[in-house]
Design an enzyme around this catalytic site. Sequence first.
Site, PDB file in Angstrom:
ATOM      1  N   ASP A 295       0.815  -1.214   0.000  1.00 17.00           N
ATOM      2  CA  ASP A 295       0.000   0.000   0.000  1.00 17.00           C
ATOM      3  C   ASP A 295       0.847   1.262   0.000  1.00 17.00           C
ATOM      4  OD1 ASP A 295       0.550   0.694   2.902  1.00 17.00           O
ATOM      5  OD2 ASP A 295      -0.408  -1.251   3.156  1.00 17.00           O
TER       6      ASP A 295
ATOM      7  N   CYS B 164       9.538 -11.772  -1.435  1.00 13.59           N
ATOM      8  CA  CYS B 164      10.495 -11.344  -0.406  1.00 13.59           C
ATOM      9  C   CYS B 164      11.380 -12.495   0.071  1.00 13.59           C
ATOM     10  CB  CYS B 164       9.783 -10.656   0.756  1.00 13.59           C
ATOM     11  SG  CYS B 164       8.763 -11.750   1.758  1.00 13.59           S
TER      12      CYS B 164
ATOM     13  N   ASP C 124       5.548  -6.380   6.805  1.00  9.71           N
ATOM     14  CA  ASP C 124       4.288  -5.698   6.467  1.00  9.71           C
ATOM     15  C   ASP C 124       3.566  -6.483   5.371  1.00  9.71           C
ATOM     16  OD1 ASP C 124       2.295  -3.815   6.613  1.00  9.71           O
ATOM     17  OD2 ASP C 124       3.343  -2.332   5.365  1.00  9.71           O
TER      18      ASP C 124
ATOM     19  N   GLU D  68     -10.975  -1.703  16.006  1.00 13.75           N
ATOM     20  CA  GLU D  68     -10.530  -2.419  17.199  1.00 13.75           C
ATOM     21  C   GLU D  68      -9.083  -2.061  17.514  1.00 13.75           C
ATOM     22  OE1 GLU D  68     -10.190  -6.765  16.655  1.00 13.75           O
ATOM     23  OE2 GLU D  68     -10.305  -6.440  14.505  1.00 13.75           O
TER      24      GLU D  68
END
Lengths: 366, 366
Positions: free
Chosen positions: B205, B260, B280, B356
């Site tokens: 993102d 990765c 991430d 949350e």
Amino acid sequence: MVANTILFDFSVDPSKISDDRQRSEVVKIMRSELENLFPQLKFVYDLNTSDGYLVLLTENNSTIVTIRFFTEPGLITMNIEYYLENGKEQLLSFDSSKRLENTLAKKLNINSGQVLPPLKRGAVSRYFPSSDERIIEYDIDEIVFEKRSPFQKIQIVHSKTLGNMLILDELQNIADSDLIYTETLMQRGIENYDGKEICILGGGDGALLYELLKENPKHIVMIEIDVAVMDACNKYMNSICGDVLEKRKGHNYEIIEGDCMEYMKLFQQQGRKFDYVFGDLTDIPISDTPTGEIWNFIRTILEQSFKILKPNGKFLTHGNGTSCMESLKMFQDQLDLLKPPVKYTTSKAFVPSFMEDWVFYQVEFA
Amino acid sequence: MVANTILFDFSVDPSKISDDRQRSEVVKIMRSELENLFPQLKFVYDLNTSDGYLVLLTENNSTIVTIRFFTEPGLITMNIEYYLENGKEQLLSFDSSKRLENTLAKKLNINSGQVLPPLKRGAVSRYFPSSDERIIEYDIDEIVFEKRSPFQKIQIVHSKTLGNMLILDELQNIADSDLIYTETLMQRGIENYDGKEICILGGGDGALLYELLKENPKHIVMIEIDVAVMDACNKYMNSICGDVLEKRKGHNYEIIEGDCMEYMKLFQQQGRKFDYVFGDLTDIPISDTPTGEIWNFIRTILEQSFKILKPNGKFLTHGNGTSCMESLKMFQDQLDLLKPPVKYTTSKAFVPSFMEDWVFYQVEFA
């Protein structure tokens, strides 16, 4: 002890499901994927609906699958429902549902599809709405108390993260976690209650009374119509109300079981006035009140409240969720209609058990 | 353009619905109340299920009502489903549903009943799960982007209160509202990135890269496998990622499209080490990974990450919702298995789009 309902939606090009042959083909593809999960799946019933087609499948007459075509908008819904015995493994976990959704979307050659987490249906109510009527599932593990009083449906449920929650007519009222609600309503640290005379309209959960009594007021009178709410909160929500609902009366407070409208009229006859009046009634006072009447009721409460307020007094109340712009606007419209005119400020706070930001009003004579 | 599904549940004494005659009587009561709302309601089909009884009613072959008895637990579910044309009034609003639920509960002489706010089903996905798979309805008003990449289902949806939200395989990843997520992940104000070498695993993102670049690092390499996520975020989520996904490379950063795992092996061969490695990646990297394999995958990522960390380096990553004690415990178990041993601290933050509290880990060599 729950039944599970799993809902799938697929948006398709309407031209691809416009005739019987096409729909049969789609059902065939869906059945073939479903059979990987439910090998005994068989057809039991279908119906040409006015807006498409409905087919009912079942495995062992226990898992029921409903596939429905809405032809014109190009929507296919699929509902899978089965009863899950205690301790048994899910027939269709959320991960499996997502894989099924993904496979079906690919086979049907569409992008737009979704599946909802399994809906759990049984004695424990888990689903309550946000102020804008979005559905929120809480981590409820127990129904602590349940009763239908002459005024409303009262539930106290236990949430793993929020503690006990008071629910009135399916609406969250307050939870053990919600001190911020009471503190924002009363403007703790901003308003000074020392030696003041206070009237609480409603407030049956006892939290506001309990917190106000910590601020050394001269006297508080609270008027709550539903004794069943007070009894339930006294029994199950002591963390927010202490012993005020148990005692009902102390040297500087009194709880009256009654209709606040009548008592406000009585106070006017007596010339009794308050430094603070709190509107702590439920949002929708009686569950079958039509929408128009709610606003009349709210305006009447406001009008009467200002008649028992001292000239420098304040009327404090809760509003609605910040997402309910329209409702907040309608409330402000009611305030603007008041005579003599009033002015107001607002505060907001994120209320844990509401799962959203809530607006509170501080109203005084203009 | 939505279909509405309204779900009612009633818990009854099993002995009151154990035979055909009793169930017929209940259906009669339910039909009679339903007919006030749906006057043309008629019977179309029924089925003796293995666990009770199912009956299908319809009004005009458009509103479909399914009533199902689960005899042994004493549960009756009722599903009402119809298509709601744009701009048309609800056939059954939440308020009307609540009145119907209340009336039925009284007529059936039971306390335990619930009705859920109407579920809206159509092209716009509104329902996503919390970390513990509770359903949450968001105020989504638009599907901004939708694509199924070779790796996952990618959606960017617009929420009225949270802005654009990235959803991968039905899981909320990040929204315009979620700077706190990135700041807690990177421990802004606590960690010092000035002059440091950083590796981001995943991070498609772009938000983490974008925020880290504000802290004057020496160099950041980010390895993201799914170019479709980066393209979508670059186009629709610039408020969180700026232009980093557009440029892909700058004087002090580089985005690599790739796996990765392979690059971590390459870095080891090259002897390349980092001050910070960020985990991430999405929680569940590939949608059909079985549960056991997820933990193996996560442990492998951890093992490899520590092989490319400098002795004083840190591995920073997101954990899970605070309600997922079990999952957090399993992650910590994986950390405890690492050799050489590691120690860790945690932080938590309420992430607006997750609705949350979320736990983040800071791990270093013991």
